[in-house]
Design an enzyme around this catalytic site. Structure first.
Site, PDB file in Angstrom:
ATOM      1  N   HIS A 147     -10.751  -2.503   1.547  1.00 54.18           N
ATOM      2  CA  HIS A 147     -11.062  -1.152   1.047  1.00 54.18           C
ATOM      3  C   HIS A 147     -11.997  -1.134  -0.167  1.00 54.18           C
ATOM      4  O   HIS A 147     -11.897  -0.278  -1.037  1.00 54.18           O
ATOM      5  CB  HIS A 147      -9.772  -0.362   0.744  1.00 54.18           C
ATOM      6  CG  HIS A 147      -9.931   1.095   1.079  1.00 54.18           C
ATOM      7  ND1 HIS A 147      -8.934   2.030   0.953  1.00 54.18           N
ATOM      8  CD2 HIS A 147     -11.026   1.769   1.538  1.00 54.18           C
ATOM      9  CE1 HIS A 147      -9.390   3.215   1.314  1.00 54.18           C
ATOM     10  NE2 HIS A 147     -10.651   3.081   1.666  1.00 54.18           N
ATOM     11  N   LYS A 197       1.287   9.448  -5.478  1.00 54.55           N
ATOM     12  CA  LYS A 197      -0.106   9.076  -5.200  1.00 54.55           C
ATOM     13  C   LYS A 197      -1.082  10.223  -5.481  1.00 54.55           C
ATOM     14  O   LYS A 197      -0.798  11.375  -5.150  1.00 54.55           O
ATOM     15  CB  LYS A 197      -0.203   8.685  -3.721  1.00 54.55           C
ATOM     16  CG  LYS A 197      -1.599   8.413  -3.204  1.00 54.55           C
ATOM     17  CD  LYS A 197      -1.540   7.920  -1.775  1.00 54.55           C
ATOM     18  CE  LYS A 197      -2.920   7.686  -1.193  1.00 54.55           C
ATOM     19  NZ  LYS A 197      -2.864   7.026   0.112  1.00 54.55           N
ATOM     20  N   HIS A 214       1.585   2.369   3.930  1.00 57.80           N
ATOM     21  CA  HIS A 214       0.674   3.514   4.047  1.00 57.80           C
ATOM     22  C   HIS A 214       0.840   4.090   5.453  1.00 57.80           C
ATOM     23  O   HIS A 214       0.930   3.333   6.414  1.00 57.80           O
ATOM     24  CB  HIS A 214      -0.755   2.982   3.828  1.00 57.80           C
ATOM     25  CG  HIS A 214      -1.822   4.014   3.700  1.00 57.80           C
ATOM     26  ND1 HIS A 214      -2.173   4.846   4.738  1.00 57.80           N
ATOM     27  CD2 HIS A 214      -2.634   4.337   2.667  1.00 57.80           C
ATOM     28  CE1 HIS A 214      -3.160   5.635   4.331  1.00 57.80           C
ATOM     29  NE2 HIS A 214      -3.458   5.353   3.073  1.00 57.80           N
ATOM     30  N   SER A 233      -8.432   1.890   5.120  1.00 57.34           N
ATOM     31  CA  SER A 233      -7.040   2.303   5.340  1.00 57.34           C
ATOM     32  C   SER A 233      -6.686   2.377   6.822  1.00 57.34           C
ATOM     33  O   SER A 233      -7.538   2.631   7.669  1.00 57.34           O
ATOM     34  CB  SER A 233      -6.774   3.655   4.684  1.00 57.34           C
ATOM     35  OG  SER A 233      -6.829   3.513   3.301  1.00 57.34           O
ATOM     36  N   LYS A 239      -5.568  -5.618   3.691  1.00 58.98           N
ATOM     37  CA  LYS A 239      -6.488  -4.484   3.513  1.00 58.98           C
ATOM     38  C   LYS A 239      -7.443  -4.732   2.358  1.00 58.98           C
ATOM     39  O   LYS A 239      -7.036  -5.106   1.272  1.00 58.98           O
ATOM     40  CB  LYS A 239      -5.653  -3.236   3.244  1.00 58.98           C
ATOM     41  CG  LYS A 239      -6.479  -2.005   2.885  1.00 58.98           C
ATOM     42  CD  LYS A 239      -5.585  -0.784   2.840  1.00 58.98           C
ATOM     43  CE  LYS A 239      -6.231   0.367   2.116  1.00 58.98           C
ATOM     44  NZ  LYS A 239      -5.340   1.535   2.069  1.00 58.98           N
ATOM     45  N   ARG A 298      -7.778  -0.970  -6.183  1.00 60.10           N
ATOM     46  CA  ARG A 298      -8.106  -2.345  -5.769  1.00 60.10           C
ATOM     47  C   ARG A 298      -9.271  -2.907  -6.592  1.00 60.10           C
ATOM     48  O   ARG A 298      -9.300  -4.091  -6.936  1.00 60.10           O
ATOM     49  CB  ARG A 298      -8.425  -2.367  -4.264  1.00 60.10           C
ATOM     50  CG  ARG A 298      -7.161  -2.293  -3.439  1.00 60.10           C
ATOM     51  CD  ARG A 298      -7.342  -1.628  -2.085  1.00 60.10           C
ATOM     52  NE  ARG A 298      -6.072  -1.020  -1.705  1.00 60.10           N
ATOM     53  CZ  ARG A 298      -5.100  -1.643  -1.049  1.00 60.10           C
ATOM     54  NH1 ARG A 298      -5.264  -2.871  -0.629  1.00 60.10           N
ATOM     55  NH2 ARG A 298      -3.960  -1.039  -0.795  1.00 60.10           N
ATOM     56  N   CYS A 334      -6.231   4.217  -3.320  1.00 66.59           N
ATOM     57  CA  CYS A 334      -6.521   2.842  -2.888  1.00 66.59           C
ATOM     58  C   CYS A 334      -7.766   2.186  -3.487  1.00 66.59           C
ATOM     59  O   CYS A 334      -7.658   1.176  -4.187  1.00 66.59           O
ATOM     60  CB  CYS A 334      -6.656   2.801  -1.374  1.00 66.59           C
ATOM     61  SG  CYS A 334      -5.114   3.117  -0.518  1.00 66.59           S
ATOM     62  N   ASP A 338      -0.466  -0.683  -4.732  1.00 67.57           N
ATOM     63  CA  ASP A 338      -1.748  -0.146  -5.218  1.00 67.57           C
ATOM     64  C   ASP A 338      -1.651   1.233  -5.849  1.00 67.57           C
ATOM     65  O   ASP A 338      -2.485   1.614  -6.655  1.00 67.57           O
ATOM     66  CB  ASP A 338      -2.792  -0.140  -4.087  1.00 67.57           C
ATOM     67  CG  ASP A 338      -2.494   0.898  -3.013  1.00 67.57           C
ATOM     68  OD1 ASP A 338      -1.315   1.248  -2.809  1.00 67.57           O
ATOM     69  OD2 ASP A 338      -3.452   1.369  -2.373  1.00 67.57           O
ATOM     70  N   ASN A 339      -0.655   2.004  -5.434  1.00 70.41           N
ATOM     71  CA  ASN A 339      -0.456   3.339  -6.018  1.00 70.41           C
ATOM     72  C   ASN A 339       0.896   3.860  -5.566  1.00 70.41           C
ATOM     73  O   ASN A 339       1.559   3.259  -4.722  1.00 70.41           O
ATOM     74  CB  ASN A 339      -1.582   4.326  -5.633  1.00 70.41           C
ATOM     75  CG  ASN A 339      -1.848   4.399  -4.146  1.00 70.41           C
ATOM     76  OD1 ASN A 339      -2.863   3.921  -3.659  1.00 70.41           O
ATOM     77  ND2 ASN A 339      -0.917   4.978  -3.391  1.00 70.41           N
ATOM     78  N   ASP A 366       0.832  -1.204   0.000  1.00 71.91           N
ATOM     79  CA  ASP A 366       0.000   0.000   0.000  1.00 71.91           C
ATOM     80  C   ASP A 366       0.870   1.258   0.000  1.00 71.91           C
ATOM     81  O   ASP A 366       1.614   1.498   0.949  1.00 71.91           O
ATOM     82  CB  ASP A 366      -0.910  -0.023   1.235  1.00 71.91           C
ATOM     83  CG  ASP A 366      -2.067   0.948   1.115  1.00 71.91           C
ATOM     84  OD1 ASP A 366      -2.086   1.734   0.143  1.00 71.91           O
ATOM     85  OD2 ASP A 366      -2.952   0.921   1.984  1.00 71.91           O
ATOM     86  N   ASP A 367       0.773   2.032  -1.054  1.00 70.92           N
ATOM     87  CA  ASP A 367       1.503   3.306  -1.184  1.00 70.92           C
ATOM     88  C   ASP A 367       3.017   3.113  -1.320  1.00 70.92           C
ATOM     89  O   ASP A 367       3.780   4.054  -1.084  1.00 70.92           O
ATOM     90  CB  ASP A 367       1.228   4.261  -0.009  1.00 70.92           C
ATOM     91  CG  ASP A 367      -0.192   4.811   0.013  1.00 70.92           C
ATOM     92  OD1 ASP A 367      -1.032   4.315  -0.777  1.00 70.92           O
ATOM     93  OD2 ASP A 367      -0.469   5.718   0.814  1.00 70.92           O
TER      94      ASP A 367
END
Ligand code: MG
Length: 484
Positions: free
Chosen positions: A146, A323, A250, A169, A144, A91, A87, A302-303, A47-48
């Site tokens: 989301h 992001k 994240h 998150s 996660k 996803r 996010c 994810d980003n 994540d991130d």
């Protein structure tokens, strides 16, 4: 009926029974062989995590020996994209194989789902888990989610046999007003070291039941991995699909005692190195259990990095921005495909996206693609297994519900840009669009729009075709639940 006729009829029935019996045994045997040959799939989604945050992708002080080994033994992709730069839509894209604007998981009002959101991923969507279940796969989501925190939207109601993780998150559900001297962002840039687990009332859920609240984020990376290892061990007889979505790095950043203060990069490095260590545990399990050569593992994020969080956020390396934007740093991710003996080890510079995993895995598993909807993926098998070119020629960069940029081959045209990381950020429309050659200029510094009007015209034609087939679903992210 004569006795002779009766006897002949019985004989015929007997032969028919035997014949159908043998036939079905044959079919069963064939199915069993196919079932055993079907590869397992593991998607590890950070994540991130930015393009520049792994040793193998150029980070000078984050030590990621396990992911680097995975990149050496497998394919390290350098032009791999996600479906959105935040996010929830990212996803949705991964799990449905479709641009999030088609499923309603894209919005110009609320970029992602929140703990007070009313909706989740609609049930008309087919998730990769549902798709693989049709051909006999066991499925699990760890980490996660989301895509909707209400029970009806949780992973067990979207095709996953098992779920263990947090529903949104790790910075949501604040228990006290957390603001630094100049606002919310100070928290992440200067005060993160003072944050407590209890500042975030994020629930940890098993299947659909809350088992811990607030989730202890210091040990969560390790526990996600423990759960994954146990689930793989228990489900190794059937083909399986594990979606392991670590909720770090994240912000807020939390590391276990074992990793706290160990990385040269500071807390962010501790967190990434802990993820790397745990990915290594899964690779070792697959190797030791003899599953590695029939399992395809993909690692990506994810980003891009949350640049606004300054020292707490990651790095997109030489890519521009991060992001929330449609610059390369927002949507191009590190991506490693690993399956020893199956996937040809190399550095891949071809185009790929997370939406392609749906098509690629469906083909490998023998699951027919849905024909009642527009899909946005391609089958990457030619690149993964046959050393050929990618069938993907274009990438579409949506921000919310609007198409901001399109890449065709090496050229990327920005029709709209939205700065995020400056005071008073503005949405700017470009006519002619900004044009960059990403092969020559990966940092998007030198606009070529004056020099190549014919390339812009060709990209505009690709956009026209894309738009002609685009049916946008209503925005499902913006609706919030009424306060009770
Ligand atoms: Mg993210």
């Amino acid at each position: 009926m004569h006795l002779l006729e009766k006897f002949q009829l019985q004989r015929l029935r007997f032969i028919r029974t035997i014949w159908f019996g043998l036939l079905s045994l044959g079919i069963m045997a064939q199915n069993e062989i196919n079932q055993a040959e079907k590869p397992n799939f593991i998607i590890i989604f950070a994540d991130d995590l930015g393009y520049g945050d792994l040793g193998s992708y150029g980070h000078p002080t984050i030590h990621t020996p396990n992911l680097d080994r995975m990149a050496m033994e497998g394919q390290k992709w350098t032009n791999f994209y996600v479906g959105a730069s935040v996010c929830t839509p990212s996803r949705a894209a991964l799990l449905t194989g479709r641009l999030p604007v088609r499923s309603g998981m894209a919005s110009n009002k609320s970029r992602v789902l929140f703990p007070n959101s009313a909706n989740g991923l609609p049930h008309e969507e087919i998730t990769l888990a549902e798709q693989l279940k049709t051909v006999g796969y066991s499925t699990a989501c760890v980490g996660k989610w989301h895509l909707g925190h209400k029970e009806e939207y949780l992973p067990p109601n979207h095709g996953f046999d098992y779920y263990y993780g947090i529903p949104y998150s790790n910075d949501m559900d604040l228990t006290r007003k957390l603001e630094g001297p100049t606002g919310y962002w100070d928290l992440w840039t200067k005060e993160y070291a003072n944050l407590e687990i209890s500042d975030f009332n994020v629930p940890l859920i098993r299947n659909t039941t809350i088992i811990e609240r607030p989730a202890d984020q210091r040990t969560i990376t390790k526990r996600y991995t423990d759960e994954s290892i146990q689930w793989i061990t228990e489900n190794r007889e059937k083909p399986f699909f594990l979606y392991l979505a670590y909720n770090l790095p994240h912000v807020p950043l939390f590391a276990s005692e074992e990793f706290m203060g160990t990385s040269k990069r500071g807390l962010y490095g501790d967190v990434v190195e802990e993820i790397d260590h745990n990915v290594g545990r899964i690779m070792r399990l697959l190797k030791n259990e003899g599953l590695a050569d029939n399992t395809i593992v993909v690692f990506t994020s994810d980003n891009g990095p949350w640049i606004k969080t300054e020292i707490s956020g990651g790095s997109a390396g030489l890519l521009r921005d991060g992001k929330g934007t449609t610059w390369e740093g927002g949507m191009r991710e590190p991506c490693i495909f690993w399956s020893p003996g199956k996937i040809t080890p190399k550095v891949v510079m071809e185009l790929g996206t997370t939406m392609d995993l749906f098509s690629t895995f469906s083909k490998q598993a023998g699951a027919p693609m849905p024909t009642d909807r527009e899909m946005d993926g391609v089958d990457l098998a030619p690149v993964l297994f046959d050393n050929e070119e990618s069938p993907r020629s274009a990438v579409y960069y949506y921000r919310g519900r609007d198409l901001y940029a399109v890449r065709v081959g090496p050229y990327k045209a920005h029709f709209i840009t939205q700065e995020v990381y400056v005071p008073n950020p503005k949405r700017v429309e470009h006519n002619p669009p900004l044009l960059y050659n990403l092969d020559v200029d990966p940092s998007e510094r030198f606009d070529l729009s004056d020099e190549f009007p014919e390339i812009i015209a060709a990209i505009q034609e690709v956009v026209r075709k894309h738009n002609s087939k685009m049916r946008k679903a209503p925005d499902l992210l913006a609706l919030k639940e009424k306060k009770k």
